[in-house]
Scaffold this motif. Structure first.
Motif: not given
Length: 239
Positions: A37-46
């Motif tokens: 799904x892309x580099x979204x807010x979840x992956x920024x937080x991770x």
């Protein structure tokens, strides 16, 4: 979380999201592979969460800015189908080179981790770029060891002989995309090759159980796998 990440340039037009622990000194490093799904807010937080846990962390934006909602599966999968393994590995090397140029990052102690689509890439990178990693973790990586891949990709079991670093594999028992027979093929291939690994399955959990933004989020499975993964990385990379 006290750490905040930033967008950085990795070269040849590739960007990534980077976060580092507070304080001085060299820190062990982590490369994160995104979901479909892309580099979204979840992956920024991770990325920031790993930095809070003591790792200089880079998440390359393999989708070049494209982000899909978790309920937009058709477009996410259409993008996934356009991905090329060799290109992803070349971009991974860009991320590793970025870490090597950072004074605070220990480029000799790097782990790789991925989720969903990225779980497959973490498994692949642990073989194809074996000399660059000291630990790996793959969360519900689709396409590692199916009889036939739904997207026409090469399965990866013939690559396990190239692996050097130990690897963790995490699955949900109710995952409709990765069934128990595939767990068995992966475990057999790794065992026959004499590789160090753990394969864990959470009862009741399904695909995407780690992501707090997905309906499939399983708080208990996410908490346990996070704690085990960070401890594993610290053990093999150093604190």
């Amino acid at each position: 979380m006290s750490v905040r990440g930033e967008w950085v340039e990795l070269g040849d037009g590739l960007r990534g999201y980077y976060a580092r622990p507070e304080g001085a000194g060299q820190f062990p490093s982590v490369v994160i592979y995104i979901e479909a799904f892309g580099l979204n807010e979840h992956f920024k937080r991770l990325t920031e969460r790993f930095a809070d846990a003591g790792f200089a962390t880079i998440t390359p934006d393999l989708y070049d800015g494209a982000v899909y909602a978790y309920d937009d599966l058709p477009n996410a999968l259409a993008h996934l189908k356009r991905m090329d393994d060799d290109t992803v590995l070349a971009r991974t090397e860009k991320a590793l080179d970025f870490l090597a140029a950072r004074e605070e990052a220990d480029w000799t102690s790097v782990a790789v981790i991925g989720f969903c689509m990225g779980g497959r890439y973490a498994f692949l990178a642990n073989a194809a770029l074996a000399s660059r990693f000291k630990a790996a973790a793959a969360f519900y990586g689709g396409g590692i060891g199916p009889v036939e891949d739904a997207f026409g990709r090469k399965t990866l079991l013939e690559r396990v002989g190239d692996m050097q670093a130990p690897i963790q594999l995490w699955y949900g028992a109710e995952d409709p995309f990765i069934r128990p027979d595939e767990h068995g093929r992966i475990a057999e291939a790794l065992s026959r090759a004499g590789k160090q690994y753990t394969l864990s399955v959470f009862p009741g959990a399904t695909h995407g159980f780690f992501c707090e933004d997905r309906e499939s989020y399983d708080k208990d499975a996410a908490r346990k796998s996070w704690r085990a993964t960070t401890a594993f990385f610290h053990e093999y990379l150093g604190s």
